[in-house]
Design a protein around this motif. Structure first.
Motif, short mmCIF file in Angstrom:
data_model
loop_
_atom_site.label_atom_id
_atom_site.label_comp_id
_atom_site.label_asym_id
_atom_site.label_seq_id
_atom_site.Cartn_x
_atom_site.Cartn_y
_atom_site.Cartn_z
N GLY A 1 -96.85 21.71 19.94
CA GLY A 1 -96.67 22.10 21.33
C GLY A 1 -96.06 20.99 22.19
O GLY A 1 -95.82 19.86 21.74
N LEU A 2 -95.81 21.34 23.44
CA LEU A 2 -95.17 20.42 24.38
C LEU A 2 -95.96 19.12 24.52
O LEU A 2 -97.16 19.14 24.72
CB LEU A 2 -95.05 21.09 25.76
CG LEU A 2 -94.41 20.25 26.86
CD1 LEU A 2 -92.94 19.98 26.56
CD2 LEU A 2 -94.55 20.95 28.20
N ASP A 3 -95.25 18.02 24.40
CA ASP A 3 -95.81 16.68 24.57
C ASP A 3 -96.79 16.28 23.47
O ASP A 3 -97.59 15.36 23.65
CB ASP A 3 -96.47 16.51 25.94
CG ASP A 3 -95.45 16.41 27.06
OD1 ASP A 3 -94.28 16.09 26.77
OD2 ASP A 3 -95.82 16.65 28.22
N ALA B 1 -84.87 5.38 28.98
CA ALA B 1 -84.44 6.49 29.85
C ALA B 1 -83.17 7.13 29.31
O ALA B 1 -82.21 6.44 28.96
CB ALA B 1 -84.21 5.97 31.26
N GLN B 2 -83.18 8.45 29.26
CA GLN B 2 -82.05 9.22 28.77
C GLN B 2 -81.90 10.47 29.64
O GLN B 2 -82.89 11.05 30.09
CB GLN B 2 -82.28 9.65 27.32
CG GLN B 2 -82.14 8.54 26.31
CD GLN B 2 -80.70 8.19 26.05
OE1 GLN B 2 -79.81 9.04 26.11
NE2 GLN B 2 -80.44 6.92 25.76
N PRO B 3 -80.66 10.93 29.86
CA PRO B 3 -80.47 12.17 30.64
C PRO B 3 -81.17 13.37 30.03
O PRO B 3 -81.60 14.26 30.74
CB PRO B 3 -78.94 12.35 30.64
CG PRO B 3 -78.39 10.98 30.43
CD PRO B 3 -79.37 10.29 29.53
N LYS B 4 -81.28 13.38 28.71
CA LYS B 4 -81.92 14.51 28.02
C LYS B 4 -83.23 14.09 27.38
O LYS B 4 -83.56 14.49 26.26
CB LYS B 4 -80.96 15.10 26.97
CG LYS B 4 -79.68 15.67 27.60
CD LYS B 4 -78.77 16.28 26.55
CE LYS B 4 -77.51 16.88 27.19
NZ LYS B 4 -76.61 17.47 26.18
N GLY B 5 -83.99 13.28 28.10
CA GLY B 5 -85.22 12.73 27.56
C GLY B 5 -86.21 13.78 27.09
O GLY B 5 -86.81 13.64 26.02
N THR B 6 -86.41 14.83 27.86
CA THR B 6 -87.37 15.84 27.48
C THR B 6 -86.90 16.63 26.26
O THR B 6 -87.70 16.98 25.40
CB THR B 6 -87.65 16.80 28.65
OG1 THR B 6 -88.24 16.05 29.70
CG2 THR B 6 -88.60 17.91 28.26
N GLU B 7 -85.60 16.89 26.19
CA GLU B 7 -85.07 17.58 25.01
C GLU B 7 -85.24 16.72 23.76
O GLU B 7 -85.53 17.23 22.68
CB GLU B 7 -83.60 17.93 25.23
CG GLU B 7 -83.36 18.98 26.31
CD GLU B 7 -81.88 19.24 26.52
OE1 GLU B 7 -81.22 19.71 25.57
OE2 GLU B 7 -81.37 18.95 27.62
N ILE B 8 -85.06 15.42 23.93
CA ILE B 8 -85.21 14.51 22.79
C ILE B 8 -86.64 14.54 22.27
O ILE B 8 -86.88 14.70 21.06
CB ILE B 8 -84.81 13.08 23.21
CG1 ILE B 8 -83.29 13.00 23.41
CG2 ILE B 8 -85.27 12.05 22.19
CD1 ILE B 8 -82.81 11.73 24.06
N THR B 9 -87.61 14.39 23.16
CA THR B 9 -88.99 14.36 22.69
C THR B 9 -89.45 15.72 22.18
O THR B 9 -90.34 15.79 21.33
CB THR B 9 -89.94 13.87 23.81
OG1 THR B 9 -89.77 14.68 24.98
CG2 THR B 9 -89.66 12.41 24.14
#
Length: 414
Positions: free
Chosen positions: A194-196, A373-381
């Motif tokens: 799941g998320l996170d 820090a990345q522009p697509k940080g959440t997609e990466i994780t």
């Protein structure tokens, strides 16, 4: 936000809107810190509610400044920031969750930090790193968050354990002993999917010497160290030491109270929850630093304060941020919210200097790591979340799952 400074709302449409409209400083000349003016500030969750009190105190010492604080829920924070950036209406100062900054900095929506006014040496290294993007700092650390081990000391006695597990090998032996000798249902609570889920996995990953991205932003999640960490993580589910069923909104403190779960990793806010909700547990639990593998590593989260590139109140905004992030301001903020100070000097006096429990978190922050820090940080994780889920459910080996994540993340970082 220290509990979940992220939302899964990084939509391509929103990013496109930012690309088209963020113009990086087109708001005109600065009015100067001494001029009479209104400073607009957006803050999220509990922080947004408490910041108005601090703003009132600040206004008394700075009668030319009116600080207008708008509290925003974390569930809608990202989409509101995106919409405001698209319309050219970002506030002067905004709280940046740990997964937001790279996206907004990449779009030109944030003003670079004046590093002559703010010294990175005043802050935990991982906290400062969260404000960096592509070689430039865009956020000043406001508060920090990390994960440590919570464990039942009374049940440890029944299990024949002396003290907290010091190594990752001892952690698994302790989980087995809690089940076999103390009669707990589970040995350790870790998130199976799941998320996170990546936040739950991070202590294993960083302690093994692994990472998702290296310091240059290059994906390295398929490294031997990362594979070893995920194999170790997955073994808890294989051996029945951890529950492989993902339950959204699960409150581990309830099972910790009953003894169903004797150990879990979590953040500083849980200390208050346990003290307030389960006073009968006092003296029956403790916290410890993440058990070592190659090192004792953990997740670093929290929030930074950033200035809009289009603000016409940059000088006043900088002074307000300085007020919130110096040692005195950070100690005051801890007293109001129990958010852990990012400024290390705030830990040297008062309650924080003597609180043994909080100082476990302080020590952990010294070795904690933040995702670059990345522009697509959440997609990466989210790709790592998927890998964790595949392993915990027995659908993939750790190596195959992380090879897949590596390939997907390479496409996201360009």
């Amino acid at each position: 936000m220290h509990r979940a400074a992220r939302t899964p709302l990084f939509a391509l449409v929103a990013a496109s809107a930012l690309t088209l409209t963020a113009c990086g400083g087109s708001g005109g000349s600065d009015v100067g810190a001494g001029a009479k003016q209104t400073l607009t500030v957006w803050a999220m969750g509990t922080e947004g509610e408490k910041l108005a009190e601090v703003a009132g105190t600040y206004e008394k010492a700075h009668p030319n400044i009116t600080v207008k604080v708008t509290p925003i829920g974390w569930d809608v924070a990202h989409q509101k920031l995106v919409a405001a950036a698209a319309a050219g209406k970002l506030p002067d100062v905004m709280q940046m969750g740990s997964s937001y900054l790279g996206e907004f900095a990449d779009m030109g929506a944030l003003e670079p930090v004046d590093t002559k006014a703010f010294d990175k040496g005043d802050f935990f290294p991982a906290a400062w790193a969260q404000g960096d993007y592509d070689g430039t700092t865009y956020g000043v650390p406001w508060y920090v968050d990390t994960r440590v081990l919570f464990y039942r000391t009374d049940l440890a006695d029944k299990a024949g354990l002396t003290g907290a597990p010091a190594t990752m090998a001892e952690l698994q032996k302790a989980a087995e002993a809690y089940q076999d000798k103390a009669g707990t249902k589970w040995g350790l609570s870790i998130q199976p999917s799941g998320l996170d889920a990546v936040q739950s996995f991070s202590p294993f990953l960083y302690s093994a010497g692994g990472a998702i991205l290296d310091s240059d932003g290059k994906p390295v999640v398929d490294s031997a160290e990362a594979v070893k960490a995920l194999e170790n993580y997955g073994s808890y589910f294989d051996k029945g030491l951890s529950d492989k069923t993902f339950r959204p909104g699960y409150d581990v403190t309830k099972d910790f109270n009953t003894g169903t779960v004797p150990m879990f990793f979590s953040g500083p806010w849980v200390v208050g929850l346990l003290n307030d909700n389960y006073p009968d547990l006092k003296g029956k639990w403790a916290v410890a630093n993440v058990p070592t593998d190659k090192t004792s590593g953990s997740f670093s989260g929290g929030s930074s304060l950033a200035i809009s590139a289009d603000s016409r109140h940059k000088a006043a905004a900088k002074e307000f941020i300085a007020y919130l992030t110096d040692a005195k301001g950070q100690a005051d903020w801890y007293g109001r919210t129990k958010d852990l100070p990012a400024n290390t000097a705030a830990w040297k006096t008062g309650e924080l200097a003597t609180d043994a429990t909080m100082n476990v978190f302080r020590k952990q922050m010294e070795t904690a790591q933040a995702l670059p820090a990345q522009p697509k940080g959440t997609e990466i994780t989210s790709k790592v979340d998927d890998a964790i889920g595949a392993v915990s459910q027995g659908k993939s080996s750790a190596k195959a799952a992380l090879d897949k994540a590596q390939s997907e993340i390479e496409n996201l970082v360009g």
